[in-house]
Design a protein around this motif. Structure first.
Motif, PDB file in Angstrom:
ATOM      1  N   SER A 207       0.647  -5.056 -15.350  1.00  0.00           N
ATOM      2  CA  SER A 207       1.264  -3.879 -14.742  1.00  0.00           C
ATOM      3  C   SER A 207       0.246  -3.090 -13.920  1.00  0.00           C
ATOM      4  CB  SER A 207       1.891  -2.982 -15.812  1.00  0.00           C
ATOM      5  OG  SER A 207       0.900  -2.547 -16.737  1.00  0.00           O
ATOM      6  N   LYS A 208      -0.976  -2.970 -14.434  1.00  0.00           N
ATOM      7  CA  LYS A 208      -2.012  -2.258 -13.674  1.00  0.00           C
ATOM      8  C   LYS A 208      -2.418  -3.045 -12.435  1.00  0.00           C
ATOM      9  CE  LYS A 208      -3.968   0.352 -17.539  1.00  0.00           C
ATOM     10  NZ  LYS A 208      -5.161   0.546 -18.404  1.00  0.00           N
ATOM     11  N   ALA A 209      -2.446  -4.362 -12.535  1.00  0.00           N
ATOM     12  CA  ALA A 209      -2.810  -5.190 -11.385  1.00  0.00           C
ATOM     13  C   ALA A 209      -1.779  -5.059 -10.272  1.00  0.00           C
ATOM     14  CB  ALA A 209      -2.940  -6.646 -11.811  1.00  0.00           C
ATOM     15  N   ILE A 210      -0.509  -5.062 -10.637  1.00  0.00           N
ATOM     16  CA  ILE A 210       0.552  -4.958  -9.629  1.00  0.00           C
ATOM     17  C   ILE A 210       0.551  -3.562  -8.996  1.00  0.00           C
ATOM     18  CG2 ILE A 210       3.061  -4.966  -9.310  1.00  0.00           C
ATOM     19  CD1 ILE A 210       3.096  -7.213 -11.478  1.00  0.00           C
ATOM     20  N   ALA A 211       0.315  -2.542  -9.797  1.00  0.00           N
ATOM     21  CA  ALA A 211       0.208  -1.188  -9.243  1.00  0.00           C
ATOM     22  C   ALA A 211      -0.963  -1.095  -8.276  1.00  0.00           C
ATOM     23  CB  ALA A 211       0.056  -0.174 -10.374  1.00  0.00           C
ATOM     24  N   ARG A 212      -2.053  -1.740  -8.623  1.00  0.00           N
ATOM     25  CA  ARG A 212      -3.228  -1.725  -7.745  1.00  0.00           C
ATOM     26  C   ARG A 212      -2.958  -2.511  -6.474  1.00  0.00           C
ATOM     27  NH1 ARG A 212      -6.654   0.790  -5.201  1.00  0.00           N
ATOM     28  NH2 ARG A 212      -8.722  -0.119  -4.932  1.00  0.00           N
ATOM     29  N   LEU A 213      -2.232  -3.622  -6.582  1.00  0.00           N
ATOM     30  CA  LEU A 213      -1.851  -4.398  -5.405  1.00  0.00           C
ATOM     31  C   LEU A 213      -1.055  -3.529  -4.434  1.00  0.00           C
ATOM     32  CD1 LEU A 213      -1.590  -7.201  -3.956  1.00  0.00           C
ATOM     33  CD2 LEU A 213       0.489  -7.560  -5.308  1.00  0.00           C
ATOM     34  N   GLU A 214      -0.118  -2.774  -4.951  1.00  0.00           N
ATOM     35  CA  GLU A 214       0.666  -1.857  -4.120  1.00  0.00           C
ATOM     36  C   GLU A 214      -0.233  -0.832  -3.437  1.00  0.00           C
ATOM     37  OE1 GLU A 214       3.592   1.948  -4.797  1.00  0.00           O
ATOM     38  OE2 GLU A 214       3.548   0.389  -6.327  1.00  0.00           O
ATOM     39  N   GLU A 215      -1.154  -0.260  -4.194  1.00  0.00           N
ATOM     40  CA  GLU A 215      -2.046   0.768  -3.661  1.00  0.00           C
ATOM     41  C   GLU A 215      -2.897   0.209  -2.524  1.00  0.00           C
ATOM     42  OE1 GLU A 215      -3.320   4.640  -3.495  1.00  0.00           O
ATOM     43  OE2 GLU A 215      -1.851   3.848  -4.920  1.00  0.00           O
ATOM     44  N   ILE A 216      -3.458  -0.978  -2.731  1.00  0.00           N
ATOM     45  CA  ILE A 216      -4.313  -1.584  -1.719  1.00  0.00           C
ATOM     46  C   ILE A 216      -3.518  -1.893  -0.454  1.00  0.00           C
ATOM     47  CG2 ILE A 216      -5.630  -3.675  -1.174  1.00  0.00           C
ATOM     48  CD1 ILE A 216      -6.419  -3.699  -4.191  1.00  0.00           C
ATOM     49  N   ALA A 217      -2.318  -2.439  -0.614  1.00  0.00           N
ATOM     50  CA  ALA A 217      -1.491  -2.776   0.544  1.00  0.00           C
ATOM     51  C   ALA A 217      -1.099  -1.530   1.330  1.00  0.00           C
ATOM     52  CB  ALA A 217      -0.250  -3.537   0.093  1.00  0.00           C
ATOM     53  N   ALA A 218      -0.738  -0.472   0.636  1.00  0.00           N
ATOM     54  CA  ALA A 218      -0.344   0.765   1.310  1.00  0.00           C
ATOM     55  C   ALA A 218      -1.531   1.383   2.056  1.00  0.00           C
ATOM     56  CB  ALA A 218       0.226   1.755   0.300  1.00  0.00           C
ATOM     57  N   GLU A 219      -2.700   1.364   1.424  1.00  0.00           N
ATOM     58  CA  GLU A 219      -3.894   1.899   2.089  1.00  0.00           C
ATOM     59  C   GLU A 219      -4.235   1.093   3.333  1.00  0.00           C
ATOM     60  OE1 GLU A 219      -6.914   1.830  -0.872  1.00  0.00           O
ATOM     61  OE2 GLU A 219      -6.133   3.553  -1.980  1.00  0.00           O
ATOM     62  N   ARG A 220      -4.128  -0.227   3.236  1.00  0.00           N
ATOM     63  CA  ARG A 220      -4.452  -1.088   4.374  1.00  0.00           C
ATOM     64  C   ARG A 220      -3.449  -0.882   5.515  1.00  0.00           C
ATOM     65  NH1 ARG A 220      -5.658  -2.832   8.245  1.00  0.00           N
ATOM     66  NH2 ARG A 220      -6.413  -4.893   8.886  1.00  0.00           N
ATOM     67  N   ALA A 221      -2.191  -0.625   5.176  1.00  0.00           N
ATOM     68  CA  ALA A 221      -1.163  -0.429   6.200  1.00  0.00           C
ATOM     69  C   ALA A 221      -1.421   0.830   7.014  1.00  0.00           C
ATOM     70  CB  ALA A 221       0.216  -0.369   5.549  1.00  0.00           C
ATOM     71  N   GLY A 222      -1.904   1.865   6.369  1.00  0.00           N
ATOM     72  CA  GLY A 222      -2.220   3.104   7.073  1.00  0.00           C
ATOM     73  C   GLY A 222      -1.008   3.760   7.699  1.00  0.00           C
ATOM     74  N   GLU A 223      -1.233   4.394   8.855  1.00  0.00           N
ATOM     75  CA  GLU A 223      -0.177   5.169   9.511  1.00  0.00           C
ATOM     76  C   GLU A 223       0.404   4.464  10.735  1.00  0.00           C
ATOM     77  OE1 GLU A 223       0.888   8.138   8.370  1.00  0.00           O
ATOM     78  OE2 GLU A 223      -0.534   8.059   6.701  1.00  0.00           O
ATOM     79  N   GLY A 224      -0.272   3.430  11.234  1.00  0.00           N
ATOM     80  CA  GLY A 224       0.186   2.772  12.458  1.00  0.00           C
ATOM     81  C   GLY A 224       1.322   1.796  12.222  1.00  0.00           C
ATOM     82  N   GLU A 225       1.801   1.202  13.315  1.00  0.00           N
ATOM     83  CA  GLU A 225       2.915   0.252  13.213  1.00  0.00           C
ATOM     84  C   GLU A 225       2.410  -1.045  12.583  1.00  0.00           C
ATOM     85  OE1 GLU A 225       6.698  -1.113  15.966  1.00  0.00           O
ATOM     86  OE2 GLU A 225       4.744  -0.854  16.915  1.00  0.00           O
ATOM     87  N   VAL A 226       3.131  -1.520  11.590  1.00  0.00           N
ATOM     88  CA  VAL A 226       2.636  -2.648  10.802  1.00  0.00           C
ATOM     89  C   VAL A 226       3.806  -3.492  10.294  1.00  0.00           C
ATOM     90  CG1 VAL A 226       2.630  -1.331   8.645  1.00  0.00           C
ATOM     91  CG2 VAL A 226       1.064  -3.254   8.908  1.00  0.00           C
TER      92      VAL A 226
END
Length: 281
Positions: A207-226
């Motif tokens: 559960s912590k790994a999947i939550a971290r996966l979400e966090e990393i993906a969202a941070e990498r996506a940032g604010e631009g078009e993706v």
């Protein structure tokens, strides 16, 4: 017959069928060997069948398309009116697919540029789509290759597996081999880097790994078009939940694809895979 630049990739791109048809992309199948049967990915064997075989500890291996298969593909694409071909493939660190394509390209009736994208799954698929969009607007081979390479350079792929055992068996762990032994007790987050699978983080629970996966993906996506793809193997509920959370968290989300990986990648990751591919436009 109109002359155009055609895009070829392989079955590990896991492009949606609608996208393949809309952009006239040709996907050459890799092969999964299950017991004494050699089966083409995408048509003759499903990822679910592979997951079941792995759970029963049946031997599962994979193999590249032959140079002859690529040669036949290039001839057929040229006959359809292509003046040039851009052939985009999964990382050569994982497969001999790129090498087979290079051999076949030498005999093709039209110019063929073969590209080792260093990617796999929709990280490869987004490269193929970028090249196709350029080709559709009249771009030449060099311009289509440049678009694919630019997309590859900006794309990140992160994934969680329930166990490293399947990657270990297939020899696909690379730098993450340092995890073997004691680290098999943790839940690893991995990433694609320089065409290889490398350890990103070690997390204690799923559960912590999947939550971290979400966090990393969202941070990498940032604010631009993706564009984002969420992949899984025998973990549809996890994938749908992750996709929904990313929809809510990523303001510049353009396209979001959710799909089960095919048999080839599934054979090396095992059931429980959850991946996020982040590809800025």
């Amino acid at each position: 017959m109109s002359r155009h630049v055609a895009i070829v990739t392989d079955s590990t791109a896991y492009l949606p069928r609608a996208a393949i048809e809309r952009h006239h992309i040709t996907a050459v199948p890799l092969t999964v060997v299950l017991g004494d049967q050699a089966l083409e990915e995408g048509t003759e064997i499903s990822a679910r069948s592979v997951a079941q075989a792995l759970q029963k500890r049946r031997p599962v291996t994979t193999s590249r398309p032959s140079p002859a298969t690529f040669a036949d593909t290039y001839r057929a694409v040229a006959a359809s009116g292509a003046s040039g071909i851009v052939s985009l493939h999964l990382s050569s660190e994982f497969s001999g697919t790129y090498d087979a394509a290079v051999l076949a390209a030498k005999e093709a009736p039209v110019p063929v540029r073969v590209v080792d994208t260093g990617m796999v799954a929709m990280a490869l698929g987004f490269c193929a789509l970028a090249a196709a969009e350029v080709a559709e607007t009249g771009g030449d081979v060099d311009e289509a290759v440049a678009a694919a390479e630019k997309r590859a350079a900006g794309t990140s792929a992160y994934f969680y597996v329930d166990t490293l055992d399947y990657l270990r068996r297939g020899g696909r762990i690379g730098a993450a081999q340092a995890l073997l032994g004691s680290a098999l007790a943790v839940k690893p987050l991995l990433q694609l880097a320089d065409g290889r699978i490398e350890l990103l983080e070690k997390v204690r629970t799923a559960s912590k790994a999947i939550a971290r996966l979400e966090e990393i993906a969202a941070e990498r996506a940032g604010e631009g078009e993706v564009d984002i793809a969420v992949h899984h193997l025998a973990a549809a509920e996890r994938a749908d939940a992750l996709a929904q959370r990313l929809r809510e968290r990523v303001p510049g989300l353009h396209e979001l694809h959710v799909s089960e990986v095919g048999a080839v990648i599934g054979a090396h990751t095992g059931p429980g895979l959850l991946a996020a591919v982040v590809s800025p436009r």
